[in-house]
Design a protein around this motif. Structure first.
Motif, PDB file in Angstrom:
ATOM      1  N   THR A  44     -25.591   3.015  -6.654  1.00 58.78           N
ATOM      2  CA  THR A  44     -25.512   2.400  -5.333  1.00 58.78           C
ATOM      3  C   THR A  44     -24.068   1.987  -5.094  1.00 58.78           C
ATOM      4  OG1 THR A  44     -27.777   1.627  -5.446  1.00 58.78           O
ATOM      5  CG2 THR A  44     -26.338   0.509  -3.882  1.00 58.78           C
ATOM      6  N   TRP A  45     -23.567   2.362  -3.941  1.00 61.52           N
ATOM      7  CA  TRP A  45     -22.177   2.099  -3.600  1.00 61.52           C
ATOM      8  C   TRP A  45     -22.095   0.940  -2.619  1.00 61.52           C
ATOM      9  CZ3 TRP A  45     -17.624   2.972  -5.380  1.00 61.52           C
ATOM     10  CH2 TRP A  45     -16.506   2.869  -4.571  1.00 61.52           C
ATOM     11  N   GLY A  46     -21.097   0.093  -2.800  1.00 59.77           N
ATOM     12  CA  GLY A  46     -20.847  -0.990  -1.851  1.00 59.77           C
ATOM     13  C   GLY A  46     -22.038  -1.902  -1.667  1.00 59.77           C
ATOM     14  N   ASP A  47     -22.334  -2.212  -0.438  1.00 60.80           N
ATOM     15  CA  ASP A  47     -23.398  -3.165  -0.118  1.00 60.80           C
ATOM     16  C   ASP A  47     -24.788  -2.548  -0.053  1.00 60.80           C
ATOM     17  OD1 ASP A  47     -21.723  -5.374  -0.009  1.00 60.80           O
ATOM     18  OD2 ASP A  47     -21.217  -5.014   2.090  1.00 60.80           O
ATOM     19  N   GLY A  48     -24.936  -1.311  -0.514  1.00 59.65           N
ATOM     20  CA  GLY A  48     -26.255  -0.699  -0.533  1.00 59.65           C
ATOM     21  C   GLY A  48     -26.286   0.706   0.038  1.00 59.65           C
ATOM     22  N   GLU A  49     -25.196   1.431  -0.105  1.00 60.17           N
ATOM     23  CA  GLU A  49     -25.125   2.782   0.429  1.00 60.17           C
ATOM     24  C   GLU A  49     -25.238   3.818  -0.688  1.00 60.17           C
ATOM     25  OE1 GLU A  49     -21.975   0.847   1.251  1.00 60.17           O
ATOM     26  OE2 GLU A  49     -23.245  -0.153   2.699  1.00 60.17           O
ATOM     27  N   LEU A  50     -25.530   5.044  -0.254  1.00 61.14           N
ATOM     28  CA  LEU A  50     -25.460   6.169  -1.171  1.00 61.14           C
ATOM     29  C   LEU A  50     -23.999   6.446  -1.488  1.00 61.14           C
ATOM     30  CD1 LEU A  50     -27.956   8.660   0.509  1.00 61.14           C
ATOM     31  CD2 LEU A  50     -28.296   7.429  -1.638  1.00 61.14           C
ATOM     32  N   ASN A  99     -23.785  14.615   1.403  1.00 64.21           N
ATOM     33  CA  ASN A  99     -24.090  15.950   1.933  1.00 64.21           C
ATOM     34  C   ASN A  99     -25.437  16.450   1.418  1.00 64.21           C
ATOM     35  OD1 ASN A  99     -21.766  16.089   3.434  1.00 64.21           O
ATOM     36  ND2 ASN A  99     -20.627  17.257   1.911  1.00 64.21           N
ATOM     37  N   PHE A 100     -25.684  16.255   0.122  1.00 64.24           N
ATOM     38  CA  PHE A 100     -26.943  16.670  -0.481  1.00 64.24           C
ATOM     39  C   PHE A 100     -28.113  15.944   0.197  1.00 64.24           C
ATOM     40  CE2 PHE A 100     -30.263  16.627  -3.723  1.00 64.24           C
ATOM     41  CZ  PHE A 100     -30.258  17.943  -4.155  1.00 64.24           C
ATOM     42  N   TYR A 101     -27.954  14.650   0.385  1.00 63.83           N
ATOM     43  CA  TYR A 101     -28.982  13.838   1.041  1.00 63.83           C
ATOM     44  C   TYR A 101     -29.250  14.357   2.457  1.00 63.83           C
ATOM     45  CZ  TYR A 101     -31.269   9.754   3.076  1.00 63.83           C
ATOM     46  OH  TYR A 101     -32.156   8.920   3.726  1.00 63.83           O
ATOM     47  N   ASP A 102     -28.192  14.636   3.206  1.00 61.98           N
ATOM     48  CA  ASP A 102     -28.355  15.162   4.564  1.00 61.98           C
ATOM     49  C   ASP A 102     -29.053  16.522   4.555  1.00 61.98           C
ATOM     50  OD1 ASP A 102     -27.180  12.901   5.637  1.00 61.98           O
ATOM     51  OD2 ASP A 102     -25.201  13.835   5.886  1.00 61.98           O
ATOM     52  N   GLU A 103     -28.700  17.388   3.598  1.00 56.85           N
ATOM     53  CA  GLU A 103     -29.339  18.700   3.483  1.00 56.85           C
ATOM     54  C   GLU A 103     -30.834  18.567   3.191  1.00 56.85           C
ATOM     55  OE1 GLU A 103     -27.409  20.929   0.412  1.00 56.85           O
ATOM     56  OE2 GLU A 103     -25.486  20.959   1.457  1.00 56.85           O
ATOM     57  N   PHE A 162     -33.610   7.496 -10.204  1.00 57.34           N
ATOM     58  CA  PHE A 162     -33.018   6.464 -11.054  1.00 57.34           C
ATOM     59  C   PHE A 162     -31.564   6.254 -10.656  1.00 57.34           C
ATOM     60  CE2 PHE A 162     -32.285  10.535 -13.021  1.00 57.34           C
ATOM     61  CZ  PHE A 162     -30.964  10.475 -13.442  1.00 57.34           C
ATOM     62  N   GLY A 163     -31.005   5.120 -11.072  1.00 56.04           N
ATOM     63  CA  GLY A 163     -29.588   4.896 -10.804  1.00 56.04           C
ATOM     64  C   GLY A 163     -29.085   3.590 -11.355  1.00 56.04           C
ATOM     65  N   SER A 164     -27.771   3.556 -11.540  1.00 56.06           N
ATOM     66  CA  SER A 164     -27.130   2.322 -11.982  1.00 56.06           C
ATOM     67  C   SER A 164     -26.846   1.445 -10.765  1.00 56.06           C
ATOM     68  CB  SER A 164     -25.838   2.623 -12.749  1.00 56.06           C
ATOM     69  OG  SER A 164     -24.926   3.301 -11.928  1.00 56.06           O
ATOM     70  N   CYS A 165     -26.878   0.147 -10.996  1.00 60.79           N
ATOM     71  CA  CYS A 165     -26.789  -0.813  -9.903  1.00 60.79           C
ATOM     72  C   CYS A 165     -25.866  -1.967 -10.300  1.00 60.79           C
ATOM     73  CB  CYS A 165     -28.176  -1.382  -9.598  1.00 60.79           C
ATOM     74  SG  CYS A 165     -29.468  -0.144  -9.472  1.00 60.79           S
ATOM     75  N   GLY A 200     -29.532  -1.773  -6.051  1.00 59.89           N
ATOM     76  CA  GLY A 200     -30.061  -0.433  -6.272  1.00 59.89           C
ATOM     77  C   GLY A 200     -30.627   0.250  -5.048  1.00 59.89           C
ATOM     78  N   ALA A 201     -30.061  -0.023  -3.897  1.00 65.20           N
ATOM     79  CA  ALA A 201     -30.593   0.534  -2.649  1.00 65.20           C
ATOM     80  C   ALA A 201     -30.571   2.060  -2.631  1.00 65.20           C
ATOM     81  CB  ALA A 201     -29.826  -0.016  -1.452  1.00 65.20           C
ATOM     82  N   ALA A 202     -29.636   2.687  -3.325  1.00 66.59           N
ATOM     83  CA  ALA A 202     -29.574   4.154  -3.336  1.00 66.59           C
ATOM     84  C   ALA A 202     -30.871   4.741  -3.886  1.00 66.59           C
ATOM     85  CB  ALA A 202     -28.377   4.644  -4.140  1.00 66.59           C
TER      86      ALA A 202
END
Length: 152
Positions: A59-65, A71-75, A89-92, A100-102
């Protein structure tokens, strides 16, 4: 044998460590999988060719992908994942307001595209320690159990 893919985005190496441990768990219960770093440019439509989908992103910043996953997400908006099983899964970092919003964002997109999503995304605070690495391996094993309910 199921056809499984794991795609991850990692900037600091934390989510990559998680991906490696999740993959170990999958292999420990007799399945094989393809592991791909998002930076190598996989296309979202490739997911349609797999029975099981594991996606990892920090998760980047305040809760972004993360930018490298956008691009992958948009596709993913234009693919059909009906009949597929997926987990995320992901690191937070708990220093931010949305922990961990991503993971949650990706899980929702997978559901929107028709995938049956493992109900609990795995979130790990920053760098996985031994205990968290074991949790990642267990996550991989549990995903295979979840996936095998699809295989007839």
């Amino acid at each position: 044998m199921a056809k499984i893919i794991l795609i991850f985005a990692s900037m600091s190496g934390n989510t990559e460590m998680m991906a490696e441990a999740v993959a170990e768990g999958v292999r420990e219960v007799g399945e094989d999988l393809e592991v791909i770093d998002i930076m190598s440019g996989p296309e979202a439509n490739e997911l349609e060719g797999y029975d099981g989908i594991l996606l990892g992103a920090y998760t980047w910043g305040d809760g972004e992908l993360p930018d490298d996953f956008l691009n992958f997400y948009d596709e993913m908006e234009s693919i059909n994942l009906t009949g597929k099983k997926a987990a995320v899964f992901g690191s937070c970092d708990s220093a931010y307001p949305q922990y961990g919003a991503a993971v949650d964002i990706i899980m929702e997109r997978l559901r929107e595209r028709g995938a049956e999503v493992y109900p609990h995304g795995l979130k790990v605070e920053l760098t996985p320690e031994k205990e968290e690495e074991e949790a990642c391996r267990t996550f991989g094993k549990k995903f295979v159990t979840f996936l095998r309910t699809l295989i007839v």
